[in-house]
Design a protein around this motif. Structure first.
Motif, PDB file in Angstrom:
ATOM      1  N   VAL A 210       0.838  -1.206   0.000  1.00  0.00           N
ATOM      2  CA  VAL A 210       0.000   0.000   0.000  1.00  0.00           C
ATOM      3  C   VAL A 210       0.872   1.255   0.000  1.00  0.00           C
ATOM      4  CG1 VAL A 210      -1.609   1.361   1.404  1.00  0.00           C
ATOM      5  CG2 VAL A 210      -2.048  -1.068   1.005  1.00  0.00           C
ATOM      6  N   ASP A 211       1.950   1.203   0.752  1.00  0.00           N
ATOM      7  CA  ASP A 211       2.844   2.344   0.832  1.00  0.00           C
ATOM      8  C   ASP A 211       3.369   2.700  -0.557  1.00  0.00           C
ATOM      9  OD1 ASP A 211       4.389   4.250   2.234  1.00  0.00           O
ATOM     10  OD2 ASP A 211       6.146   2.952   1.981  1.00  0.00           O
ATOM     11  N   VAL A 212       3.783   1.684  -1.287  1.00  0.00           N
ATOM     12  CA  VAL A 212       4.315   1.893  -2.626  1.00  0.00           C
ATOM     13  C   VAL A 212       3.204   2.361  -3.585  1.00  0.00           C
ATOM     14  CG1 VAL A 212       4.948   0.457  -4.593  1.00  0.00           C
ATOM     15  CG2 VAL A 212       6.428   0.548  -2.603  1.00  0.00           C
ATOM     16  N   ALA A 213       2.040   1.767  -3.452  1.00  0.00           N
ATOM     17  CA  ALA A 213       0.916   2.154  -4.322  1.00  0.00           C
ATOM     18  C   ALA A 213       0.603   3.633  -4.161  1.00  0.00           C
ATOM     19  CB  ALA A 213      -0.317   1.313  -3.993  1.00  0.00           C
ATOM     20  N   ARG A 214       0.613   4.086  -2.918  1.00  0.00           N
ATOM     21  CA  ARG A 214       0.292   5.492  -2.657  1.00  0.00           C
ATOM     22  C   ARG A 214       1.362   6.419  -3.224  1.00  0.00           C
ATOM     23  NH1 ARG A 214      -3.422   6.588   1.409  1.00  0.00           N
ATOM     24  NH2 ARG A 214      -2.199   8.347   2.115  1.00  0.00           N
ATOM     25  N   GLN A 215       2.624   5.977  -3.100  1.00  0.00           N
ATOM     26  CA  GLN A 215       3.720   6.790  -3.628  1.00  0.00           C
ATOM     27  C   GLN A 215       3.592   6.908  -5.152  1.00  0.00           C
ATOM     28  OE1 GLN A 215       5.998   8.287  -1.686  1.00  0.00           O
ATOM     29  NE2 GLN A 215       6.807   9.270  -3.534  1.00  0.00           N
ATOM     30  N   ILE A 216       3.267   5.812  -5.801  1.00  0.00           N
ATOM     31  CA  ILE A 216       3.150   5.831  -7.265  1.00  0.00           C
ATOM     32  C   ILE A 216       1.951   6.684  -7.696  1.00  0.00           C
ATOM     33  CG2 ILE A 216       2.749   4.386  -9.314  1.00  0.00           C
ATOM     34  CD1 ILE A 216       4.544   2.281  -8.050  1.00  0.00           C
ATOM     35  N   ARG A 217       0.861   6.609  -6.944  1.00  0.00           N
ATOM     36  CA  ARG A 217      -0.305   7.465  -7.234  1.00  0.00           C
ATOM     37  C   ARG A 217       0.066   8.937  -7.129  1.00  0.00           C
ATOM     38  NH1 ARG A 217      -4.283   4.392  -3.275  1.00  0.00           N
ATOM     39  NH2 ARG A 217      -4.127   2.461  -4.447  1.00  0.00           N
ATOM     40  N   LYS A 218       0.818   9.246  -6.076  1.00  0.00           N
ATOM     41  CA  LYS A 218       1.213  10.628  -5.843  1.00  0.00           C
ATOM     42  C   LYS A 218       2.035  11.140  -7.025  1.00  0.00           C
ATOM     43  CE  LYS A 218       2.573  11.871  -1.222  1.00  0.00           C
ATOM     44  NZ  LYS A 218       3.743  11.638  -0.438  1.00  0.00           N
ATOM     45  N   GLN A 219       2.982  10.306  -7.429  1.00  0.00           N
ATOM     46  CA  GLN A 219       3.858  10.670  -8.532  1.00  0.00           C
ATOM     47  C   GLN A 219       3.041  10.882  -9.816  1.00  0.00           C
ATOM     48  OE1 GLN A 219       7.115  10.974  -7.975  1.00  0.00           O
ATOM     49  NE2 GLN A 219       7.562  11.637 -10.076  1.00  0.00           N
ATOM     50  N   ALA A 220       2.066  10.003 -10.040  1.00  0.00           N
ATOM     51  CA  ALA A 220       1.243  10.102 -11.247  1.00  0.00           C
ATOM     52  C   ALA A 220       0.500  11.432 -11.290  1.00  0.00           C
ATOM     53  CB  ALA A 220       0.263   8.937 -11.297  1.00  0.00           C
ATOM     54  N   LEU A 221       0.059  11.887 -10.127  1.00  0.00           N
ATOM     55  CA  LEU A 221      -0.686  13.143 -10.077  1.00  0.00           C
ATOM     56  C   LEU A 221       0.249  14.342 -10.244  1.00  0.00           C
ATOM     57  CD1 LEU A 221      -3.191  12.503  -7.169  1.00  0.00           C
ATOM     58  CD2 LEU A 221      -3.697  12.722  -9.606  1.00  0.00           C
ATOM     59  N   LYS A 222       1.491  14.167  -9.762  1.00  0.00           N
ATOM     60  CA  LYS A 222       2.413  15.288  -9.722  1.00  0.00           C
ATOM     61  C   LYS A 222       2.930  15.680 -11.105  1.00  0.00           C
ATOM     62  CE  LYS A 222       6.525  15.635  -7.413  1.00  0.00           C
ATOM     63  NZ  LYS A 222       7.381  14.999  -6.407  1.00  0.00           N
ATOM     64  N   THR A 227       1.069   7.229 -16.192  1.00  0.00           N
ATOM     65  CA  THR A 227      -0.300   7.587 -16.582  1.00  0.00           C
ATOM     66  C   THR A 227      -1.353   6.631 -16.031  1.00  0.00           C
ATOM     67  OG1 THR A 227       0.308   6.587 -18.681  1.00  0.00           O
ATOM     68  CG2 THR A 227       0.118   8.969 -18.638  1.00  0.00           C
ATOM     69  N   LYS A 228      -0.944   5.385 -15.772  1.00  0.00           N
ATOM     70  CA  LYS A 228      -1.923   4.447 -15.231  1.00  0.00           C
ATOM     71  C   LYS A 228      -1.897   4.508 -13.709  1.00  0.00           C
ATOM     72  CE  LYS A 228      -2.784   0.686 -18.418  1.00  0.00           C
ATOM     73  NZ  LYS A 228      -2.328  -0.690 -18.707  1.00  0.00           N
ATOM     74  N   ILE A 229      -3.029   4.238 -13.124  1.00  0.00           N
ATOM     75  CA  ILE A 229      -3.109   4.388 -11.673  1.00  0.00           C
ATOM     76  C   ILE A 229      -2.962   3.041 -10.965  1.00  0.00           C
ATOM     77  CG2 ILE A 229      -4.615   5.067  -9.787  1.00  0.00           C
ATOM     78  CD1 ILE A 229      -4.168   7.561 -11.001  1.00  0.00           C
ATOM     79  N   PHE A 230      -2.223   3.054  -9.884  1.00  0.00           N
ATOM     80  CA  PHE A 230      -2.056   1.861  -9.048  1.00  0.00           C
ATOM     81  C   PHE A 230      -3.332   1.717  -8.220  1.00  0.00           C
ATOM     82  CE2 PHE A 230       1.729  -0.539  -7.156  1.00  0.00           C
ATOM     83  CZ  PHE A 230       0.926  -1.521  -6.603  1.00  0.00           C
ATOM     84  N   SER A 231      -4.234   0.880  -8.687  1.00  0.00           N
ATOM     85  CA  SER A 231      -5.547   0.801  -8.043  1.00  0.00           C
ATOM     86  C   SER A 231      -5.540  -0.132  -6.832  1.00  0.00           C
ATOM     87  CB  SER A 231      -6.579   0.289  -9.044  1.00  0.00           C
ATOM     88  OG  SER A 231      -6.297  -1.055  -9.344  1.00  0.00           O
ATOM     89  N   THR A 232      -6.600  -0.038  -6.055  1.00  0.00           N
ATOM     90  CA  THR A 232      -6.739  -0.965  -4.923  1.00  0.00           C
ATOM     91  C   THR A 232      -6.848  -2.398  -5.442  1.00  0.00           C
ATOM     92  OG1 THR A 232      -7.912   0.772  -3.742  1.00  0.00           O
ATOM     93  CG2 THR A 232      -8.078  -1.443  -2.832  1.00  0.00           C
ATOM     94  N   ARG A 233      -7.467  -2.540  -6.617  1.00  0.00           N
ATOM     95  CA  ARG A 233      -7.554  -3.878  -7.211  1.00  0.00           C
ATOM     96  C   ARG A 233      -6.164  -4.461  -7.422  1.00  0.00           C
ATOM     97  NH1 ARG A 233      -9.825  -3.075 -12.299  1.00  0.00           N
ATOM     98  NH2 ARG A 233     -11.914  -3.477 -11.581  1.00  0.00           N
ATOM     99  N   LEU A 234      -5.249  -3.615  -7.929  1.00  0.00           N
ATOM    100  CA  LEU A 234      -3.890  -4.068  -8.188  1.00  0.00           C
ATOM    101  C   LEU A 234      -3.177  -4.424  -6.878  1.00  0.00           C
ATOM    102  CD1 LEU A 234      -2.073  -4.456 -10.640  1.00  0.00           C
ATOM    103  CD2 LEU A 234      -1.114  -2.210 -10.209  1.00  0.00           C
ATOM    104  N   VAL A 235      -3.417  -3.624  -5.847  1.00  0.00           N
ATOM    105  CA  VAL A 235      -2.826  -3.894  -4.532  1.00  0.00           C
ATOM    106  C   VAL A 235      -3.276  -5.289  -4.073  1.00  0.00           C
ATOM    107  CG1 VAL A 235      -2.882  -3.268  -2.078  1.00  0.00           C
ATOM    108  CG2 VAL A 235      -2.678  -1.474  -3.807  1.00  0.00           C
ATOM    109  N   VAL A 236      -4.580  -5.526  -4.159  1.00  0.00           N
ATOM    110  CA  VAL A 236      -5.138  -6.813  -3.702  1.00  0.00           C
ATOM    111  C   VAL A 236      -4.561  -7.960  -4.528  1.00  0.00           C
ATOM    112  CG1 VAL A 236      -7.247  -8.189  -3.572  1.00  0.00           C
ATOM    113  CG2 VAL A 236      -7.268  -5.815  -2.780  1.00  0.00           C
TER     114      VAL A 236
END
Ligand SMILES: Nc1ncnc2c1ncn2[C@@H]1O[C@H](COP(=O)(O)OP(=O)(O)O)[C@@H](O)[C@H]1O
Ligand SMILES: [Mg+2]
Length: 414
Positions: A210-222, A227-236
């Motif tokens: 989850v920590d990594v997923a959030r970091q990648i999401r942050k980077q994507a927004l920044k 361009t693709k989002i690290f979704s909760t589905r992907l985490v699971v």
């Protein structure tokens, strides 16, 4: 395109706040004889479809899933008449089936994924259902197919508003959905809970992912370098695969489930790999998944406890706890919620080391000492005695194990 419910889905949606309770209540509260629309919007992989299915299951209702696409034609959705071997027969579509089910059983659900992908011209049959509780069959001179006044039909559409769709949702159509809750990425703790519960993996593993997923999401927004989002589905999904496969395939799993899936091109893959490296993703997972390799503890030299010994240890420890409680009162051992105070363990460690050491031999069966060594780099014992630091680690990270053990010793617990 269409899937008929058979309660195949064992997993249920885990709510972030109380969105599930709210929608369940809403469906329950509304009067009979109507078709109600709920529009769930939010980014992909946040559990929108699962939420819809879980709602249908909560009402014990049949549900039909339509995957929205521009190829979908009104006849597919409604059903149609055709001549077969000289006889006219009706081929049901999800709408007619759901209406029949609702009329028979009181309630039924239609779930439409990516509802904005349905062509505007084909949204019409849904329009009349949502506003007038009937459809006009296009294949039979607009014959009415009607919901009876004692039934409820729930249409749940899902969409990602952020996506510039092939078709925009018609305003008049969107208006017919009575509520439009937004489902977004959960907060950190919640996402860890979802990953742990749905995949059945260890919390520590979920936390790292989850920590990594959030970091990648942050980077994507920044800076849009991803361009693709690290979704909760992907985490699971990552947690499921990694926790049931041998750690020797970890590298493959990281590449195939995260890097290649999220990275649209070499540049993006590089950005993702850099974030993973920065977070020491692979190392951390390796330490967690392969504790034996890093361990310096030799297991062979240790005794294996037999059951009679276990019982002896338990009864000796029980005596000690009783003595302590008599001398210092119950509240010196237990918190109000029944948990044990750290102070008490410390006392135990000081005065009953030997007994505690025997108990630790029990924790070895669970390989906790090895996990401890690999995650802290320390040995769990010193001069043949278990260290206070190991007890503290157990107390902090493996509270449940320690608690369960104490429950046997302190029947007060129950
Ligand atoms: N809140 C949640 N509760 C349970 N599982 C979730 C949740 N959010 C995401 N998931 C996981 O993600 C998967 C995909 O969810 P899905 O409903 O298809 O997302 P969406 O429809 O938003 O794209 C689920 O099967 C589940 O594994
Ligand atoms: Mg979906």
């Amino acid at each position: 395109m269409m899937l008929i419910s058979q309660n195949l889905n064992k997993i249920s949606y885990i709510q972030q706040n109380d969105e599930f309770d709210y929608l369940k209540n809403l469906i329950k509260s509304l009067e009979k004889g109507i078709c109600m629309g709920i529009l769930l919007h939010g980014p992909p992989g946040t559990g929108k479809t699962l939420l819809a299915i879980t709602l249908a299951n909560a009402f014990n209702a049949h549900y039909y899933i339509i995957d929205g696409s521009p190829d979908l034609d009104r006849r597919d959705i409604e059903g149609y008449w055709e001549i077969f071997n000289g006889e006219t027969q009706f081929n049901y579509g999800p709408l007619t089936r759901a209406i029949d089910d609702a009329n028979k059983e009181g309630v039924s659900f239609i779930i439409i994924n990516e509802v904005n992908a349905i062509r505007e011209s084909e949204q019409i049959s849904l329009n009349s259902l949502l506003s007038e509780n009937h459809i006009n069959l296009i294949s039979k001179g607009f014959e009415r197919y009607e919901l009876n006044p004692k039934s409820k039909l729930v249409i749940i559409g899902t969409l990602n508003k952020g996506v510039i769709g092939i078709n925009k949702l018609q305003e008049a159509f969107e208006d017919r959905f009575i509520v439009s809750p937004e489902i977004n990425y959960p907060i950190k703790q919640k996402e860890i809970e979802i990953a742990t519960k749905i995949s059945g993996c260890d919390t520590n593993l979920a936390e790292i992912v989850v920590d990594v997923a959030r970091q990648i999401r942050k980077q994507a927004l920044k800076d849009f370098s991803i361009t693709k989002i690290f979704s909760t589905r992907l985490v699971v999904n990552f947690c499921i695969v990694v926790s049931c496969m041998s750690p020797k395939f970890l590298r493959h799993n990281i590449e195939n489930i995260i890097i290649n899936k999220l990275g649209e091109n070499q540049e993006e893959k590089k950005s993702i790999a850099m974030i993973l490296d920065g977070k020491m993703f692979e190392e951390k997972l390796n330490r967690l998944l392969k504790p034996e390799e890093n361990s310096t503890v030799s297991e062979k030299t240790e005794l294996n406890l037999v059951e009679a010994e276990e019982q002896k240890i338990v009864s000796i420890m029980k005596e000690q706890v009783d003595k302590h409680i008599q001398a210092y009162s119950k509240t010196s051992v237990f918190k109000k919620n029944g948990d044990i105070w750290w102070k008490f363990f410390e006392w135990f460690w000081r005065y009953n080391r030997k007994k505690l050491r025997d108990y630790i031999k029990l924790t070895r069966k669970l390989r906790l000492n090895i996990l401890y060594s690999s995650s802290t780099g320390k040995n769990y014992q010193y001069n043949g005695e278990i260290t206070l630091s190991y007890i503290r680690w157990l107390y902090r990270h493996k509270n449940q194990v320690l608690m369960n053990f104490m429950k046997i010793i302190c029947p007060i617990f129950n």
